[in-house]
Design a protein around this motif. Sequence first.
Motif: not given
Length: 69
Positions: A63, A68-69
């Motif tokens: 991530k 994605l975080e």
Amino acid sequence: MPLARALLKATAANKTAARSAYTAAKPDYTNPNWLRVGLAFGSSVALWGLLFKQHSEDVQEYKKRNGLE
């Protein structure tokens, strides 16, 4: 012929002096070795714990690298 007899006697004597490495007794399944059982289950739990820990670290790293975080 005497050589053949001597070899025959030597092999017969050798077989009687040899002992088997295996035991003839069957394992007693009614009375398990609880130390070995505990070690088997404990090591299995430890390995699964390490697997889940490594997986969560890998997911976090994935991530972080892909934003994605």
